[in-house]
Scaffold this motif. Structure first.
Motif, PDB file in Angstrom:
ATOM      1  N   SER A   1      -2.449   7.381  -3.469  1.00  0.00           N
ATOM      2  CA  SER A   1      -0.714   6.935  -4.253  1.00  0.00           C
ATOM      3  C   SER A   1      -0.265   6.649  -2.526  1.00  0.00           C
ATOM      4  N   SER A   2      -0.252   6.622  -2.225  1.00  0.00           N
ATOM      5  CA  SER A   2       1.191   6.965  -1.010  1.00  0.00           C
ATOM      6  C   SER A   2       1.329   7.883   0.207  1.00  0.00           C
ATOM      7  N   ILE A   3       1.578   7.266   1.391  1.00  0.00           N
ATOM      8  CA  ILE A   3       1.451   7.515   2.707  1.00  0.00           C
ATOM      9  C   ILE A   3       2.969   8.423   2.446  1.00  0.00           C
ATOM     10  N   GLU A   4       3.671  10.168   3.236  1.00  0.00           N
ATOM     11  CA  GLU A   4       4.526   9.836   3.033  1.00  0.00           C
ATOM     12  C   GLU A   4       4.659  10.568   4.566  1.00  0.00           C
ATOM     13  N   VAL A   5       5.803  10.120   4.575  1.00  0.00           N
ATOM     14  CA  VAL A   5       7.535  10.607   5.423  1.00  0.00           C
ATOM     15  C   VAL A   5       7.282  12.066   5.884  1.00  0.00           C
TER      16      VAL A   5
ATOM     17  N   ILE B   1       0.786  -1.146   0.005  1.00  0.00           N
ATOM     18  CA  ILE B   1      -0.483   0.096   0.032  1.00  0.00           C
ATOM     19  C   ILE B   1       0.947   1.516  -0.033  1.00  0.00           C
ATOM     20  N   ASN B   2       1.674   1.124  -0.586  1.00  0.00           N
ATOM     21  CA  ASN B   2       3.088   2.114  -0.457  1.00  0.00           C
ATOM     22  C   ASN B   2       2.932   3.088   0.955  1.00  0.00           C
ATOM     23  N   TYR B   3       3.103   2.819   1.720  1.00  0.00           N
ATOM     24  CA  TYR B   3       3.319   3.115   3.267  1.00  0.00           C
ATOM     25  C   TYR B   3       4.944   2.671   3.483  1.00  0.00           C
ATOM     26  N   ASN B   4       5.636   3.005   2.801  1.00  0.00           N
ATOM     27  CA  ASN B   4       6.541   2.656   3.021  1.00  0.00           C
ATOM     28  C   ASN B   4       7.731   3.025   4.460  1.00  0.00           C
TER      29      ASN B   4
END
Lengths: 105, 170
Positions: free
Chosen positions: B121-125, B47-50
């Motif tokens: 799209s993604s969760i950004e740092v 899920i793009n939560y790197n």
């Protein structure tokens, strides 16, 4: 959001993980393996937080941040519990649930 | 493609979780748990939560599992097998968990979730960092501070508890 996967499949997966943890919590008789089951339960909860956040409220971050707190709490809990287990082993030479019958006082 | 990856991860996760709570060799149970945790990190990557995937791999894969292995090696013989759980206990626990699972799944499938239609799209740092340190509306500065105090307290507490009796005698 994972393409081609709806929220029901993910919630099913995390519920199964959670109840595998509950099963382990009931059947295990060794303190370390009980802790392993607790880790499974906590992880299922953390996955739920993140995925419900991304599926239902993608513009908010509450669930994503709460999962970080869950991981911090789980690490703290593990460290403390293992310290207690090692201390218990020093005192009674056993980490079985059935041998731990008295509290400190 | 992502769906196939999800199904592979889910199958692996369930297989290793079951192995982890039923294996009678304790060290193997810990390693099976490690595999489950790595699969969960894979789910976070999907899920793009790197950031959380990295935290999961370092804290769980690197920290908690090593703690578990150390404690197992300290209190057990490596070859030791756990006692068999009685069949009655297994059956009762299985019935309770299946019942709970059934109720949970029933509750999930009878509720209609309003899945958001906005593109994700993604969760950004960067967003996570700002949110953690903001003291405005919906900021997380207070729990962040509380958790840092808690971690210090746990560190000191774990040292004192693990030291045990010796501290009293001195």
């Amino acid at each position: 959001m994972i393409a081609g996967i709806n929220i029901y499949e993910i919630l099913t997966l995390t519920s199964i993980l959670f109840f595998i943890g509950v099963y382990g919590f009931f059947t295990r008789e060794n303190l370390i393996t009980v802790l392993l089951s607790i880790e499974l339960i906590l992880n299922a909860a953390a996955v739920n937080f993140v995925l419900i956040n991304t599926y239902l409220y993608p513009d908010l971050l509450q669930g994503a941040i709460f999962s970080i707190f869950i991981i911090a709490l789980a690490a703290a809990e593990t460290a403390l519990a293992i310290a207690i287990i090692i201390n218990l082993y020093k005192l009674i030479y056993s980490v079985e649930v059935k041998d731990t019958e008295t509290m400190k006082y | 493609m992502e769906a196939i990856l999800f199904y592979i991860l889910a199958t692996l996760m369930i297989i290793f979780a079951v192995a982890s709570v039923t294996s009678r060799k304790i060290l193997r149970a810990v390693i099976y748990l490690l595999f489950v945790l790595i699969c969960i990190a894979g789910l976070y990557f999907l899920i793009n939560y790197n950031l959380l995937a990295a935290i999961q791999l370092t804290v769980y894969g690197g920290g908690v599992i090593v703690l578990f292995i150390f404690s197992v090696l300290l209190v057990h013989h490596v070859e030791l097998e756990l006692e068999k759980t009685s069949l009655k206990k297994k059956i009762i626990a299985g019935i309770i968990s299946l019942l709970g699972l059934g109720i949970t799944l029933w509750a999930i499938f009878t509720y209609t979730f309003k899945t958001a239609t906005t593109s994700y799209s993604s969760i950004e740092v960067k967003d996570i960092g700002f949110k953690l340190l903001s003291y405005g509306d919906g900021g997380f500065i207070l729990p962040f501070e509380v958790i840092s105090v808690l971690l210090v307290a746990v560190m000191i507490g774990a040292i004192i508890v693990a030291k045990g009796k010796k501290l009293k005698e001195n």
